[in-house]
Write a protein that holds these residues in place. Structure first.
Motif, short mmCIF file in Angstrom:
data_model
loop_
_atom_site.label_atom_id
_atom_site.label_comp_id
_atom_site.label_asym_id
_atom_site.label_seq_id
_atom_site.Cartn_x
_atom_site.Cartn_y
_atom_site.Cartn_z
N ASP A 69 0.82 -1.21 0.00
CA ASP A 69 0.00 0.00 0.00
C ASP A 69 0.85 1.26 0.00
N GLU A 70 2.01 1.20 0.64
CA GLU A 70 2.92 2.36 0.69
C GLU A 70 3.76 2.49 -0.58
N ARG A 71 4.24 1.37 -1.09
CA ARG A 71 5.19 1.39 -2.21
C ARG A 71 4.53 1.14 -3.57
N ASN A 72 3.38 0.47 -3.56
CA ASN A 72 2.64 0.17 -4.79
C ASN A 72 3.52 -0.54 -5.83
N GLU A 73 4.24 -1.56 -5.38
CA GLU A 73 5.11 -2.32 -6.27
C GLU A 73 4.56 -3.73 -6.43
N GLU A 74 4.32 -4.11 -7.66
CA GLU A 74 3.69 -5.39 -7.97
C GLU A 74 4.47 -6.58 -7.44
N GLU A 75 5.79 -6.46 -7.36
CA GLU A 75 6.62 -7.56 -6.85
C GLU A 75 6.19 -7.96 -5.43
N ILE A 76 5.87 -6.99 -4.62
CA ILE A 76 5.43 -7.25 -3.25
C ILE A 76 4.11 -8.01 -3.28
N LYS A 77 3.19 -7.54 -4.10
CA LYS A 77 1.88 -8.19 -4.21
C LYS A 77 2.01 -9.61 -4.72
N ARG A 78 2.83 -9.80 -5.76
CA ARG A 78 3.02 -11.15 -6.31
C ARG A 78 3.58 -12.10 -5.25
N THR A 79 4.54 -11.60 -4.48
CA THR A 79 5.13 -12.43 -3.42
C THR A 79 4.06 -12.84 -2.40
N ALA A 80 3.28 -11.87 -1.95
CA ALA A 80 2.25 -12.16 -0.95
C ALA A 80 1.22 -13.14 -1.49
N LEU A 81 0.75 -12.91 -2.69
CA LEU A 81 -0.28 -13.79 -3.27
C LEU A 81 0.27 -15.21 -3.50
N SER A 82 1.52 -15.30 -3.85
CA SER A 82 2.15 -16.61 -4.01
C SER A 82 2.24 -17.34 -2.67
N LEU A 83 2.57 -16.60 -1.62
CA LEU A 83 2.62 -17.20 -0.29
C LEU A 83 1.23 -17.68 0.14
N ILE A 84 0.24 -16.85 -0.12
CA ILE A 84 -1.13 -17.22 0.23
C ILE A 84 -1.53 -18.50 -0.52
N GLU B 208 -1.71 -24.63 2.47
CA GLU B 208 -2.47 -25.84 2.18
C GLU B 208 -3.84 -25.86 2.84
N ASP B 209 -3.97 -25.24 4.01
CA ASP B 209 -5.23 -25.24 4.74
C ASP B 209 -6.14 -24.16 4.16
N LEU B 210 -7.25 -24.58 3.58
CA LEU B 210 -8.16 -23.66 2.89
C LEU B 210 -8.68 -22.57 3.83
N LYS B 211 -8.95 -22.93 5.07
CA LYS B 211 -9.44 -21.95 6.05
C LYS B 211 -8.45 -20.79 6.19
N TYR B 212 -7.18 -21.12 6.33
CA TYR B 212 -6.18 -20.07 6.51
C TYR B 212 -5.85 -19.36 5.20
N ARG B 213 -5.91 -20.09 4.10
CA ARG B 213 -5.71 -19.44 2.81
C ARG B 213 -6.73 -18.33 2.61
N LYS B 214 -8.00 -18.62 2.97
CA LYS B 214 -9.07 -17.62 2.86
C LYS B 214 -8.81 -16.45 3.81
N LYS B 215 -8.38 -16.77 5.03
CA LYS B 215 -8.10 -15.71 6.01
C LYS B 215 -6.99 -14.80 5.53
N TYR B 216 -5.92 -15.36 4.99
CA TYR B 216 -4.80 -14.55 4.50
C TYR B 216 -5.20 -13.77 3.25
N ALA B 217 -6.00 -14.40 2.39
CA ALA B 217 -6.44 -13.72 1.17
C ALA B 217 -7.33 -12.53 1.49
N ALA B 218 -8.08 -12.63 2.57
CA ALA B 218 -8.98 -11.53 2.96
C ALA B 218 -8.21 -10.23 3.25
N VAL B 219 -6.96 -10.37 3.67
CA VAL B 219 -6.13 -9.18 3.91
C VAL B 219 -5.94 -8.38 2.61
N TRP B 220 -5.93 -9.09 1.49
CA TRP B 220 -5.68 -8.46 0.19
C TRP B 220 -6.96 -8.12 -0.57
#
Length: 181
Positions: free
Chosen positions: A149-164, A168-180
Motif C-alpha cells: 500500500d505504501e510502495r505500490n510495487e507489484e513484486e510485493i503483491k506477487r510475493t504475498a499472493l504466491s505465499l497465500i 495448504e489449509d483452505l481456512k487459513y488461505r481464505k483468512k490470508y487472502a482476505a487481507v488483500w
C-alpha cells in the motif's frame, strides 16, 4: 532532538505503565516520518533489542522499524539481523509486535525492501513448526500488504499472493487472502 522527544524517551522508563504507553505512542508518531535525530536513539535502541525486559525489546524493535526511513547511512542493512532476531523472541507478544512493524524497514529504500520481503517470505515458508504459526503467517501477509500500500510495487503483491496460494489449509488461505481483498 527536541525536549518533547527526550521527555518521551525518559517516560519509557516510568513506573506508570500508562505513561510508558503514551510515551511510546508519541515516539511512534514522531518517527512515522523522517527525522534528523535518528542516530541519537539508534545505539541505545539496538542495545534494548537484547535487554532482559521484553517491553524494552518490543519498544526498541518498533522504534527502530520506524527509524529505518531516517537512516541515510543505511545502518539498518547491517543491523537488520539484530532486529529480525526479535521476531523470534521467547515472549510471543514481543515477537509479534516486532513482526507487525518490521515491514516499515522496507520503506527505507530498494535494498531494505528486498531484504524485508525476502526475510518475510522465507519465514512464511518455514514457520509451520513454530507455536502460533498461523498468526505469524497472518502478520507476514498483513505486513506485505501494508508495504504494498505504501510502495505500490507489484513484486510485493506477487510475493504475498504466491505465499497465500502456498497455504495448504483452505481456512487459513481464505483468512490470508482476505487481507488483500
Amino acid at each position: 532532538m527536541d525536549a518533547s522527544i527526550r521527555t518521551w524517551l525518559a517516560e519509557l522508563e516510568s513506573a506508570d505503565k500508562n505513561v510508558q504507553y503514551e510515551a511510546l505512542q508519541n515516539l511512534l508518531a514522531a518517527t512515522d516520518t523522517k527525522v534528523d535525530w535518528a542516530y541519537e536513539m539508534w545505539g541505545p535502541l539496538l542495545g534494548w533489542l537484547t535487554d532482559r525486559d521484553n517491553h524494552r525489546r518490543s519498544r526498541a524493535a518498533q522504534l527502530l522499524s520506524n527509524l529505518a526511513r531516517s537512516d541515510p547511512d543505511q545502518r539498518m542493512l547491517a543491523d537488520f539481523s539484530k532486529l529480525w532476531a526479535v521476531t523470534y523472541d521467547p515472549k510471543f507478544v514481543t515477537a509479534r509486535h516486532t513482526l507487525q512493524n518490521i515491514w516499515k524497514v522496507g520503506l527505507a529504500g530498494p535494498e531494505q525492501k528486498s531484504m524485508v520481503v525476502t526475510h518475510l517470505a522465507d519465514r512464511f515458508r518455514t514457520c509451520s513448526d513454530e507455536k502460533n504459526y498461523t498468526l505469524v503467517r497472518y502478520d507476514i501477509i498483513a505486513g506485505l500488504k501494508k508495504m504494498y500500500d505504501e510502495r505500490n510495487e507489484e513484486e510485493i503483491k506477487r510475493t504475498a499472493l504466491s505465499l497465500i496460494d502456498s497455504e495448504e489449509d483452505l481456512k487459513y488461505r481464505k483468512k490470508y487472502a482476505a487481507v488483500w481483498s
